[in-house]
Design a protein around this motif. Structure first.
Motif, PDB file in Angstrom:
ATOM      1  N   ALA A 293       0.842  -1.207   0.000  1.00 34.80           N
ATOM      2  CA  ALA A 293       0.000   0.000   0.000  1.00 34.80           C
ATOM      3  C   ALA A 293       0.875   1.254   0.000  1.00 34.80           C
ATOM      4  O   ALA A 293       0.554   2.247   0.625  1.00 34.80           O
ATOM      5  CB  ALA A 293      -0.931  -0.001   1.207  1.00 34.80           C
ATOM      6  N   ARG A 294       2.009   1.174  -0.669  1.00 33.24           N
ATOM      7  CA  ARG A 294       2.921   2.306  -0.694  1.00 33.24           C
ATOM      8  C   ARG A 294       2.465   3.352  -1.694  1.00 33.24           C
ATOM      9  O   ARG A 294       1.868   3.032  -2.724  1.00 33.24           O
ATOM     10  CB  ARG A 294       4.333   1.825  -1.021  1.00 33.24           C
ATOM     11  CG  ARG A 294       4.940   0.989   0.089  1.00 33.24           C
ATOM     12  CD  ARG A 294       6.331   0.500  -0.241  1.00 33.24           C
ATOM     13  NE  ARG A 294       6.894  -0.248   0.867  1.00 33.24           N
ATOM     14  CZ  ARG A 294       8.046  -0.898   0.820  1.00 33.24           C
ATOM     15  NH1 ARG A 294       8.753  -0.895  -0.306  1.00 33.24           N
ATOM     16  NH2 ARG A 294       8.496  -1.548   1.880  1.00 33.24           N
ATOM     17  N   THR A 295       2.774   4.586  -1.377  1.00 34.67           N
ATOM     18  CA  THR A 295       2.384   5.693  -2.241  1.00 34.67           C
ATOM     19  C   THR A 295       3.608   6.515  -2.620  1.00 34.67           C
ATOM     20  O   THR A 295       4.632   6.490  -1.931  1.00 34.67           O
ATOM     21  CB  THR A 295       1.367   6.614  -1.530  1.00 34.67           C
ATOM     22  OG1 THR A 295       1.968   7.147  -0.337  1.00 34.67           O
ATOM     23  CG2 THR A 295       0.099   5.855  -1.169  1.00 34.67           C
ATOM     24  N   ARG A 296       3.485   7.247  -3.705  1.00 30.64           N
ATOM     25  CA  ARG A 296       4.523   8.160  -4.157  1.00 30.64           C
ATOM     26  C   ARG A 296       3.929   9.553  -4.297  1.00 30.64           C
ATOM     27  O   ARG A 296       2.770   9.689  -4.698  1.00 30.64           O
ATOM     28  CB  ARG A 296       5.088   7.712  -5.505  1.00 30.64           C
ATOM     29  CG  ARG A 296       5.812   6.386  -5.483  1.00 30.64           C
ATOM     30  CD  ARG A 296       6.323   6.032  -6.868  1.00 30.64           C
ATOM     31  NE  ARG A 296       7.034   4.760  -6.870  1.00 30.64           N
ATOM     32  CZ  ARG A 296       7.579   4.228  -7.955  1.00 30.64           C
ATOM     33  NH1 ARG A 296       7.484   4.862  -9.124  1.00 30.64           N
ATOM     34  NH2 ARG A 296       8.217   3.075  -7.881  1.00 30.64           N
ATOM     35  N   PRO A 297       4.696  10.596  -3.995  1.00 27.90           N
ATOM     36  CA  PRO A 297       4.168  11.944  -4.177  1.00 27.90           C
ATOM     37  C   PRO A 297       4.139  12.322  -5.653  1.00 27.90           C
ATOM     38  O   PRO A 297       5.000  11.893  -6.435  1.00 27.90           O
ATOM     39  CB  PRO A 297       5.170  12.811  -3.408  1.00 27.90           C
ATOM     40  CG  PRO A 297       6.456  12.053  -3.506  1.00 27.90           C
ATOM     41  CD  PRO A 297       6.074  10.596  -3.458  1.00 27.90           C
ATOM     42  N   ALA A 298       3.155  13.088  -6.035  1.00 31.59           N
ATOM     43  CA  ALA A 298       3.168  13.685  -7.365  1.00 31.59           C
ATOM     44  C   ALA A 298       4.213  14.799  -7.369  1.00 31.59           C
ATOM     45  O   ALA A 298       4.315  15.556  -6.402  1.00 31.59           O
ATOM     46  CB  ALA A 298       1.797  14.243  -7.706  1.00 31.59           C
ATOM     47  N   VAL A 299       4.991  14.898  -8.417  1.00 32.85           N
ATOM     48  CA  VAL A 299       6.035  15.915  -8.496  1.00 32.85           C
ATOM     49  C   VAL A 299       5.698  16.884  -9.623  1.00 32.85           C
ATOM     50  O   VAL A 299       5.527  16.476 -10.781  1.00 32.85           O
ATOM     51  CB  VAL A 299       7.418  15.285  -8.732  1.00 32.85           C
ATOM     52  CG1 VAL A 299       8.477  16.357  -8.961  1.00 32.85           C
ATOM     53  CG2 VAL A 299       7.800  14.411  -7.545  1.00 32.85           C
ATOM     54  N   LEU A 300       5.592  18.168  -9.276  1.00 32.36           N
ATOM     55  CA  LEU A 300       5.371  19.224 -10.254  1.00 32.36           C
ATOM     56  C   LEU A 300       6.676  19.989 -10.434  1.00 32.36           C
ATOM     57  O   LEU A 300       7.234  20.495  -9.448  1.00 32.36           O
ATOM     58  CB  LEU A 300       4.274  20.180  -9.804  1.00 32.36           C
ATOM     59  CG  LEU A 300       2.821  19.757 -10.040  1.00 32.36           C
ATOM     60  CD1 LEU A 300       2.464  18.524  -9.210  1.00 32.36           C
ATOM     61  CD2 LEU A 300       1.870  20.903  -9.720  1.00 32.36           C
ATOM     62  N   VAL A 301       7.182  20.036 -11.657  1.00 31.40           N
ATOM     63  CA  VAL A 301       8.375  20.836 -11.948  1.00 31.40           C
ATOM     64  C   VAL A 301       7.891  22.147 -12.562  1.00 31.40           C
ATOM     65  O   VAL A 301       7.266  22.156 -13.628  1.00 31.40           O
ATOM     66  CB  VAL A 301       9.350  20.076 -12.872  1.00 31.40           C
ATOM     67  CG1 VAL A 301       9.970  18.914 -12.124  1.00 31.40           C
ATOM     68  CG2 VAL A 301       8.660  19.557 -14.130  1.00 31.40           C
ATOM     69  N   ALA A 302       8.135  23.243 -11.879  1.00 30.48           N
ATOM     70  CA  ALA A 302       7.592  24.539 -12.283  1.00 30.48           C
ATOM     71  C   ALA A 302       8.713  25.535 -12.525  1.00 30.48           C
ATOM     72  O   ALA A 302       9.752  25.491 -11.857  1.00 30.48           O
ATOM     73  CB  ALA A 302       6.643  25.066 -11.196  1.00 30.48           C
ATOM     74  N   GLY A 303       8.487  26.428 -13.473  1.00 32.46           N
ATOM     75  CA  GLY A 303       9.465  27.454 -13.771  1.00 32.46           C
ATOM     76  C   GLY A 303      10.122  27.247 -15.123  1.00 32.46           C
ATOM     77  O   GLY A 303      10.145  26.131 -15.655  1.00 32.46           O
ATOM     78  N   PRO A 304      10.690  28.312 -15.706  1.00 32.48           N
ATOM     79  CA  PRO A 304      11.285  28.222 -17.043  1.00 32.48           C
ATOM     80  C   PRO A 304      12.518  27.336 -17.119  1.00 32.48           C
ATOM     81  O   PRO A 304      12.922  26.931 -18.208  1.00 32.48           O
ATOM     82  CB  PRO A 304      11.642  29.685 -17.367  1.00 32.48           C
ATOM     83  CG  PRO A 304      11.728  30.370 -16.046  1.00 32.48           C
ATOM     84  CD  PRO A 304      10.729  29.685 -15.168  1.00 32.48           C
ATOM     85  N   GLY A 305      13.136  27.037 -15.980  1.00 37.06           N
ATOM     86  CA  GLY A 305      14.326  26.199 -16.001  1.00 37.06           C
ATOM     87  C   GLY A 305      14.072  24.781 -16.472  1.00 37.06           C
ATOM     88  O   GLY A 305      15.007  24.089 -16.896  1.00 37.06           O
ATOM     89  N   TRP A 306      12.829  24.320 -16.421  1.00 38.29           N
ATOM     90  CA  TRP A 306      12.515  22.941 -16.780  1.00 38.29           C
ATOM     91  C   TRP A 306      12.186  22.783 -18.262  1.00 38.29           C
ATOM     92  O   TRP A 306      11.682  21.737 -18.667  1.00 38.29           O
ATOM     93  CB  TRP A 306      11.344  22.438 -15.937  1.00 38.29           C
ATOM     94  CG  TRP A 306      11.603  22.458 -14.473  1.00 38.29           C
ATOM     95  CD1 TRP A 306      11.124  23.355 -13.564  1.00 38.29           C
ATOM     96  CD2 TRP A 306      12.405  21.541 -13.728  1.00 38.29           C
ATOM     97  NE1 TRP A 306      11.566  23.063 -12.301  1.00 38.29           N
ATOM     98  CE2 TRP A 306      12.370  21.949 -12.370  1.00 38.29           C
ATOM     99  CE3 TRP A 306      13.171  20.414 -14.061  1.00 38.29           C
ATOM    100  CZ2 TRP A 306      13.051  21.273 -11.362  1.00 38.29           C
ATOM    101  CZ3 TRP A 306      13.851  19.752 -13.054  1.00 38.29           C
ATOM    102  CH2 TRP A 306      13.786  20.177 -11.727  1.00 38.29           C
ATOM    103  N   ALA A 307      12.442  23.800 -19.079  1.00 42.93           N
ATOM    104  CA  ALA A 307      12.161  23.694 -20.503  1.00 42.93           C
ATOM    105  C   ALA A 307      12.924  22.506 -21.086  1.00 42.93           C
ATOM    106  O   ALA A 307      14.045  22.210 -20.676  1.00 42.93           O
ATOM    107  CB  ALA A 307      12.559  24.983 -21.221  1.00 42.93           C
TER     108      ALA A 307
END
Length: 333
Positions: A293-307
């Motif tokens: 029943a393990r879970t993982r966090p959702a990861v949001l990469v935000a900002g222009p550096g992630w282009a």
């Protein structure tokens, strides 16, 4: 004569109207009324039993003049002085040096709703006023204008249509003038940070918050204002937030994820030099919970550096409103 029950349902009694009723009738957020009362004295002249706020006809007349002036672009402190000094029943004149724009007609606004965004003309006027105050290094007016914009239009619209464009304009100004206006950018940034933190001054209690989102800049990244805007918007919506700020070491972030088990993690990168892709992928693959029943966090990469090409297992919001929609859904699940 209406009964006491009917008066209570209407939000009023013989002593006057409640704040919620006045807010709905004038189309002003209750938080704005509380701020104006605390900062400028635009509030009920008396309180029932020393506690409950009741607005009389005279109080509402002053408030209407305040709304009229701020809607036409007058800074809140100046508008309050004019409204309080004007004779009852008269229209307060717009202050000098502030072009008058037509104020939108008041309409009902639920007490828990996000205020509407700005129209193009109002947005330009708000930006001009904020820029002018920043160039004068007028800290009081900067603070008044930021507070009024956030209270009146909500943090999303204030950030997207007023704050961020003004910050960009100030940045362009010092870049093209031999860094002549660096002090302007520093002063404005400090006040923006202060205004956004005031919105999140009362985050939801741990037991009442929906989900949990960790906000962090990648190692070496020092631009925190976009995350501060996101933190203000999330806490206003009752979502749990932990803001870690600038240049968070990878090991520290991993430990925070392990200890809190968040629903989501937002990583901000302003430039490609600070876009720590291995860190984002490591956080996205981290697991928590018992076997099966393990879970993982959702990861949001935000900002222009992630282009660049998207990373598996991550989300990339393009704007503040999109990040809020993503996180609201993720935390609800």
């Amino acid at each position: 004569m209406p009964s006491s029950t009917e008066r209570a349902q209407a939000g009023t009694d013989e002593h006057g109207l409640t704040t919620g009723t006045v807010a709905r009738r004038l189309g002003v957020a209750p938080t704005t009324l509380r701020t104006w009362d605390r900062r400028y004295g635009i509030g009920p002249a008396r309180r029932q039993g020393g506690r409950h706020r009741r607005w009389t006809a005279e109080d509402i007349a002053v408030l209407k003049r305040m709304c009229e002036l701020t809607g036409s672009g007058v800074p809140p402190a100046e508008a309050a002085r004019t409204a309080l000094n004007a004779a009852p029943g008269t229209r307060a004149p717009a202050a000098a040096h502030h072009p008058v724009l037509p104020a939108p007609p008041p309409r009902p606004l639920p007490s828990d709703a996000e205020p509407d965004g700005l129209g193009p003309d109002a947005a330009r006027h708000e930006r001009r006023g904020l820029m002018s105050a920043a160039l004068r290094l007028d800290a009081s007016t900067i603070d008044d204008r930021l507070t009024a914009a956030i209270d009146r239009y909500g943090p999303v619209a204030a950030w997207d249509q007023v704050i961020m464009p003004t910050l960009h304009a100030v940045g362009r100004k010092w870049q093209t003038s031999g860094e002549k206006y660096v002090e302007v950018e520093h002063l404005l940034s400090w006040h923006v940070s202060s205004a956004l933190r005031r919105v999140a001054v009362r985050p939801a209690a741990a037991g009442d918050a929906t989900g949990l989102t960790l906000l962090a800049c990648t190692p070496g990244e020092t631009h925190t204002l976009p995350l501060e805007a996101l933190a203000a918007c999330l806490t206003q919506r009752g979502l749990g937030v932990r803001m870690f700020g600038a240049s968070v070491p990878g090991e520290a972030l991993s430990e925070a994820v392990r200890r809190t088990g968040p629903s989501a993690v937002v990583l901000w990168s302003q430039s490609r030099n600070t876009a720590a892709r291995p860190l984002a992928q490591h956080v996205a693959s981290s697991e928590r919970g018992v076997r099966g029943a393990r879970t993982r966090p959702a990861v949001l990469v935000a900002g222009p550096g992630w282009a660049g090409p998207p990373m598996p297992g991550t989300h990339r919001p393009r704007e503040l409103a999109e990040a809020i929609r993503m996180l609201t859904g993720l935390c609800a699940r």
